[in-house]
Design a protein around this motif. Structure first.
Motif, mmCIF file in Angstrom:
data_model
loop_
_atom_site.group_PDB
_atom_site.id
_atom_site.type_symbol
_atom_site.label_atom_id
_atom_site.label_comp_id
_atom_site.label_asym_id
_atom_site.label_seq_id
_atom_site.Cartn_x
_atom_site.Cartn_y
_atom_site.Cartn_z
ATOM 1 N N MET A 1 0.855 -1.170 0.000
ATOM 2 C CA MET A 1 0.000 0.000 0.000
ATOM 3 C C MET A 1 0.898 1.228 0.000
ATOM 4 O O MET A 1 1.809 1.345 0.805
ATOM 5 C CB MET A 1 -0.892 -0.033 1.242
ATOM 6 N N ASP A 2 0.614 2.164 -0.907
ATOM 7 C CA ASP A 2 1.468 3.344 -0.964
ATOM 8 C C ASP A 2 1.141 4.307 0.180
ATOM 9 O O ASP A 2 0.143 4.154 0.892
ATOM 10 C CB ASP A 2 1.371 4.033 -2.326
ATOM 11 N N ALA A 3 1.983 5.290 0.365
ATOM 12 C CA ALA A 3 1.878 6.200 1.508
ATOM 13 C C ALA A 3 0.590 7.020 1.485
ATOM 14 O O ALA A 3 -0.019 7.257 2.529
ATOM 15 C CB ALA A 3 3.093 7.137 1.536
ATOM 16 N N LYS A 4 0.147 7.447 0.282
ATOM 17 C CA LYS A 4 -1.068 8.256 0.184
ATOM 18 C C LYS A 4 -2.298 7.446 0.592
ATOM 19 O O LYS A 4 -3.142 7.930 1.342
ATOM 20 C CB LYS A 4 -1.227 8.795 -1.234
ATOM 21 N N LYS A 5 -2.403 6.210 0.112
ATOM 22 C CA LYS A 5 -3.534 5.350 0.474
ATOM 23 C C LYS A 5 -3.510 5.037 1.967
ATOM 24 O O LYS A 5 -4.544 5.006 2.618
ATOM 25 C CB LYS A 5 -3.521 4.060 -0.338
ATOM 26 N N SER A 6 -2.321 4.807 2.490
ATOM 27 C CA SER A 6 -2.183 4.523 3.912
ATOM 28 C C SER A 6 -2.614 5.730 4.749
ATOM 29 O O SER A 6 -3.309 5.587 5.758
ATOM 30 C CB SER A 6 -0.735 4.153 4.231
ATOM 31 N N ALA A 7 -2.231 6.925 4.337
ATOM 32 C CA ALA A 7 -2.614 8.143 5.060
ATOM 33 C C ALA A 7 -4.123 8.350 4.998
ATOM 34 O O ALA A 7 -4.751 8.727 5.998
ATOM 35 C CB ALA A 7 -1.890 9.353 4.484
ATOM 36 N N ASN A 8 -4.738 8.100 3.827
ATOM 37 C CA ASN A 8 -6.194 8.234 3.696
ATOM 38 C C ASN A 8 -6.911 7.235 4.587
ATOM 39 O O ASN A 8 -7.904 7.572 5.236
ATOM 40 C CB ASN A 8 -6.635 8.040 2.246
ATOM 41 N N LEU A 9 -6.421 6.015 4.634
ATOM 42 C CA LEU A 9 -7.028 4.985 5.473
ATOM 43 C C LEU A 9 -6.914 5.365 6.948
ATOM 44 O O LEU A 9 -7.887 5.251 7.698
ATOM 45 C CB LEU A 9 -6.364 3.622 5.223
ATOM 46 N N MET A 10 -5.761 5.850 7.364
ATOM 47 C CA MET A 10 -5.583 6.259 8.754
ATOM 48 C C MET A 10 -6.496 7.438 9.110
ATOM 49 O O MET A 10 -7.044 7.507 10.198
ATOM 50 C CB MET A 10 -4.123 6.614 9.033
ATOM 51 N N SER A 11 -6.697 8.349 8.160
ATOM 52 C CA SER A 11 -7.586 9.486 8.383
ATOM 53 C C SER A 11 -9.021 9.016 8.576
ATOM 54 O O SER A 11 -9.734 9.503 9.456
ATOM 55 C CB SER A 11 -7.493 10.451 7.197
ATOM 56 N N GLU A 12 -9.457 8.050 7.769
ATOM 57 C CA GLU A 12 -10.816 7.510 7.898
ATOM 58 C C GLU A 12 -10.993 6.773 9.226
ATOM 59 O O GLU A 12 -12.025 6.914 9.887
ATOM 60 C CB GLU A 12 -11.139 6.572 6.730
ATOM 61 N N VAL A 13 -9.994 6.004 9.630
ATOM 62 C CA VAL A 13 -10.059 5.283 10.905
ATOM 63 C C VAL A 13 -10.097 6.280 12.059
ATOM 64 O O VAL A 13 -10.872 6.124 13.014
ATOM 65 C CB VAL A 13 -8.867 4.308 11.051
ATOM 66 N N ASP A 14 -9.296 7.333 11.980
ATOM 67 C CA ASP A 14 -9.276 8.366 13.014
ATOM 68 C C ASP A 14 -10.632 9.062 13.101
ATOM 69 O O ASP A 14 -11.167 9.286 14.190
ATOM 70 C CB ASP A 14 -8.172 9.374 12.700
ATOM 71 N N ALA A 15 -11.237 9.382 11.955
ATOM 72 C CA ALA A 15 -12.558 10.022 11.951
ATOM 73 C C ALA A 15 -13.604 9.091 12.559
ATOM 74 O O ALA A 15 -14.447 9.522 13.354
ATOM 75 C CB ALA A 15 -12.955 10.405 10.523
ATOM 76 N N PHE A 16 -13.558 7.823 12.207
ATOM 77 C CA PHE A 16 -14.510 6.861 12.758
ATOM 78 C C PHE A 16 -14.363 6.774 14.273
ATOM 79 O O PHE A 16 -15.351 6.753 15.007
ATOM 80 C CB PHE A 16 -14.316 5.483 12.129
ATOM 81 N N ALA A 17 -13.149 6.755 14.763
ATOM 82 C CA ALA A 17 -12.916 6.668 16.202
ATOM 83 C C ALA A 17 -13.508 7.886 16.915
ATOM 84 O O ALA A 17 -14.103 7.756 17.980
ATOM 85 C CB ALA A 17 -11.419 6.544 16.499
ATOM 86 N N HIS A 18 -13.375 9.072 16.324
ATOM 87 C CA HIS A 18 -13.928 10.273 16.955
ATOM 88 C C HIS A 18 -15.451 10.310 16.889
ATOM 89 O O HIS A 18 -16.099 10.843 17.766
ATOM 90 C CB HIS A 18 -13.329 11.535 16.332
ATOM 91 N N TRP A 19 -16.038 9.766 15.837
ATOM 92 C CA TRP A 19 -17.496 9.701 15.751
ATOM 93 C C TRP A 19 -18.039 8.814 16.858
ATOM 94 O O TRP A 19 -19.052 9.101 17.467
ATOM 95 C CB TRP A 19 -17.935 9.169 14.385
ATOM 96 N N TYR A 20 -17.336 7.745 17.151
ATOM 97 C CA TYR A 20 -17.808 6.742 18.099
ATOM 98 C C TYR A 20 -17.637 7.167 19.558
ATOM 99 O O TYR A 20 -18.256 6.626 20.447
ATOM 100 C CB TYR A 20 -17.064 5.425 17.838
ATOM 101 N N VAL A 21 -16.815 8.170 19.810
ATOM 102 C CA VAL A 21 -16.507 8.609 21.166
ATOM 103 C C VAL A 21 -17.725 9.279 21.804
ATOM 104 O O VAL A 21 -18.417 10.077 21.175
ATOM 105 C CB VAL A 21 -15.321 9.597 21.139
ATOM 106 N N VAL A 22 -17.970 8.950 23.062
ATOM 107 C CA VAL A 22 -19.016 9.621 23.831
ATOM 108 C C VAL A 22 -18.517 11.020 24.157
ATOM 109 O O VAL A 22 -17.377 11.183 24.597
ATOM 110 C CB VAL A 22 -19.321 8.831 25.120
ATOM 111 N N PRO A 23 -19.347 12.053 23.931
ATOM 112 C CA PRO A 23 -18.895 13.423 24.202
ATOM 113 C C PRO A 23 -18.412 13.601 25.637
ATOM 114 O O PRO A 23 -19.050 13.188 26.586
ATOM 115 C CB PRO A 23 -20.149 14.268 23.940
ATOM 116 N N ASP A 24 -17.252 14.225 25.771
ATOM 117 C CA ASP A 24 -16.659 14.518 27.074
ATOM 118 C C ASP A 24 -16.496 16.036 27.166
ATOM 119 O O ASP A 24 -15.812 16.630 26.335
ATOM 120 C CB ASP A 24 -15.297 13.830 27.177
ATOM 121 N N PRO A 25 -17.141 16.660 28.145
ATOM 122 C CA PRO A 25 -17.066 18.124 28.239
ATOM 123 C C PRO A 25 -15.653 18.678 28.343
ATOM 124 O O PRO A 25 -15.423 19.820 27.991
ATOM 125 C CB PRO A 25 -17.860 18.438 29.513
#
Length: 185
Positions: A1-25
């Motif tokens: 996997m090239d670096a650009k695809k890897s960076a895009n995949l990591m960005s999507e995983v990071d976004a998913f993780a933040h969506w799933y997080v319960v809001p913390d004040p």
């Protein structure tokens, strides 16, 4: 996997993780939850206006128009199409519409929840050839799913989740331009 695809995949995983997080004040995110009622004549306008007020107040100006239109379409779908599940419906009661905003430094997540467990019909791909879009464009525009098609065009991602006790939430995600934040209008 090239670096650009890897960076895009990591960005999507990071976004998913933040969506799933319960809001913390105490976190760096901002959150807003609205409860509206489908039978109120100005429900869609109120949702649209609150979207703009929340985003402008948070200093996020680059997605205000797109987010307002997406919220308008999603809330409009609830108002016009949602039929509450039998165990959630009470005769004579208004249908509930919950709008949730999760704003992180890099993303905006918007969720619109209703009391109808019927999955939304998310459009897949192009329903017609762009070459057909001549004088008879209204003949090739689909009869259903236009609102969700608009949301798919505006947002980076659109999906839905079932509610724990029935109903569903339709989510969309906008990626934020850090340079456009806090820039004066």
């Amino acid at each position: 996997m090239d670096a650009k695809k890897s960076a895009n995949l990591m960005s999507e995983v990071d976004a998913f993780a933040h969506w799933y997080v319960v809001p913390d004040p105490s976190s760096t995110g901002r959150f807003l939850a609205l409860t509206l009622f489908a039978e109120f004549p100005d429900t869609v306008r109120v949702a649209r206006d609150m979207t703009a007020a929340f985003l402008r107040g948070a200093g996020v100006r680059d997605v205000v128009d797109d987010a307002r239109l997406a919220v308008s379409e999603l809330v409009g779908n609830v108002v016009n199409h949602a039929v509450p599940d039998r165990h959630l419906a009470e005769p004579g009661c208004a249908r509930r519409v919950d709008v949730t905003f999760k704003l992180w430094p890099k993303w905006l997540f918007v969720g619109v929840a209703d009391e109808d467990s019927t999955p939304p019909v998310l459009p897949v791909g192009e329903p017609f050839s762009p070459g057909l879009m001549g004088d008879l464009s209204e003949a090739v525009v689909p009869d259903r799913g236009r609102g969700l098609l608009i949301v798919q065009r505006l947002a980076v991602a659109v999906w839905w989740t079932p509610g724990d006790r029935g109903g569903k939430t339709v989510w969309c995600r906008f990626d934020l331009d850090r340079e456009a934040m806090d820039r004066p209008d």
